[in-house]
Design an enzyme around this catalytic site. Sequence first.
Site, PDB file in Angstrom:
ATOM      1  N   ASP A  67      50.165 -37.057  16.633  1.00  0.00           N
ATOM      2  CA  ASP A  67      50.249 -36.764  15.344  1.00  0.00           C
ATOM      3  C   ASP A  67      51.561 -35.434  15.118  1.00  0.00           C
ATOM      4  O   ASP A  67      51.907 -34.801  15.901  1.00  0.00           O
ATOM      5  CB  ASP A  67      49.032 -36.087  15.083  1.00  0.00           C
ATOM      6  CG  ASP A  67      48.205 -35.245  15.961  1.00  0.00           C
ATOM      7  OD1 ASP A  67      48.966 -34.742  16.820  1.00  0.00           O
ATOM      8  OD2 ASP A  67      46.964 -35.152  16.125  1.00  0.00           O
ATOM      9  N   ASN A 135      34.914 -30.930  15.719  1.00  0.00           N
ATOM     10  CA  ASN A 135      34.145 -31.702  15.130  1.00  0.00           C
ATOM     11  C   ASN A 135      34.154 -33.270  15.656  1.00  0.00           C
ATOM     12  O   ASN A 135      33.833 -34.334  14.910  1.00  0.00           O
ATOM     13  CB  ASN A 135      34.666 -31.940  13.600  1.00  0.00           C
ATOM     14  CG  ASN A 135      36.116 -32.269  13.290  1.00  0.00           C
ATOM     15  OD1 ASN A 135      36.676 -32.689  14.360  1.00  0.00           O
ATOM     16  ND2 ASN A 135      36.712 -32.207  12.301  1.00  0.00           N
ATOM     17  N   HIS A 137      37.011 -34.923  16.463  1.00  0.00           N
ATOM     18  CA  HIS A 137      38.200 -35.815  16.140  1.00  0.00           C
ATOM     19  C   HIS A 137      39.219 -35.923  17.395  1.00  0.00           C
ATOM     20  O   HIS A 137      39.112 -35.247  18.174  1.00  0.00           O
ATOM     21  CB  HIS A 137      39.223 -35.283  14.819  1.00  0.00           C
ATOM     22  CG  HIS A 137      39.941 -33.857  15.341  1.00  0.00           C
ATOM     23  ND1 HIS A 137      39.881 -32.766  14.332  1.00  0.00           N
ATOM     24  CD2 HIS A 137      40.519 -33.466  16.296  1.00  0.00           C
ATOM     25  CE1 HIS A 137      40.715 -31.874  15.071  1.00  0.00           C
ATOM     26  NE2 HIS A 137      41.261 -32.329  16.054  1.00  0.00           N
ATOM     27  N   GLU A 142      39.756 -37.780  11.658  1.00  0.00           N
ATOM     28  CA  GLU A 142      38.683 -36.899  11.243  1.00  0.00           C
ATOM     29  C   GLU A 142      37.234 -37.861  11.252  1.00  0.00           C
ATOM     30  O   GLU A 142      37.526 -39.108  10.933  1.00  0.00           O
ATOM     31  CB  GLU A 142      38.749 -35.963  10.075  1.00  0.00           C
ATOM     32  CG  GLU A 142      40.131 -35.202   9.923  1.00  0.00           C
ATOM     33  CD  GLU A 142      39.956 -33.977  10.890  1.00  0.00           C
ATOM     34  OE1 GLU A 142      38.903 -33.819  11.677  1.00  0.00           O
ATOM     35  OE2 GLU A 142      40.483 -32.933  10.237  1.00  0.00           O
TER      36      GLU A 142
END
Length: 242
Positions: A67, A135, A137, A142
């Site tokens: 990314d 979280n 990801h 996400e």
Amino acid sequence: MKVIVTKDYEEMSRVAADIVSQVIREKPDAVLGLATGSSPIGLYRNLIAMYEEGRLSFKHISTVNLDEYVGLPVSHDQSYAYFMRFNLFDHVDIDIGNTHIPDGCAADLDEQCRRYNSLLATLRQDMQVLGIGSNGHIGFNEPGTSFDSVTHVVDLTESTIRDNSRLFASIEDVPVKAVTMGISNIMNAKKIVVVANGSNKAQAVYNMVKGNVTEDCPASILQRHANAVLVCDTLAAAKLQQ
Ligand code: F6R
């Protein structure tokens, strides 16, 4: 998925580097999928040491990164292109022309995503390195992202922006969008190694390894990968052992 618990970050980094270097030794022109963030820095440090000791070469290796932030030029010290040069590429014999990172400053981001997907179709990862967000990801996929997703532009969640703000002068400086490989691009890797350390990862690690396979925790899909291993320290593993 296989789980290896190590006593600390240093041991986690050594074990993960051994796993990645094994792939490079078996296949000197392997394609490595790479992650940024604090989790894999020690792994990269160990790979650099192996190169310096003459035990490893990256001469024929290609890389594809997960990314990149939207809007940060490669010269920005928080861009992932900068991170990769600083933490790995500048210290080994890799041909920089064989390294690939999404261009978060492309004028047409949708076109950039399409190009990155085509690239991934020709450069299938022999080994994908992953970190995990608090979280759950992976990449910047996400919670709620489709397991079928391919490279796309994402709006980062508040929790990710907060987590990443530690690296910026202020939270307002953290980009709010990124380009990321999709979950199906990640699952297409032949092998996957996830590195996770610290107590702030314990819940996400638990959800990834023992929770339901659900898009609410993107990393949980790794339970369905045939060759995925988690290397984590005791703090990140805390909830697995309860
Ligand atoms: C980085 C990436 C992210 C990170 C994750 C964990 O390229 O794709 O998924 O792996 O946010 O980041 P750290 O390691 O900084 O806790």
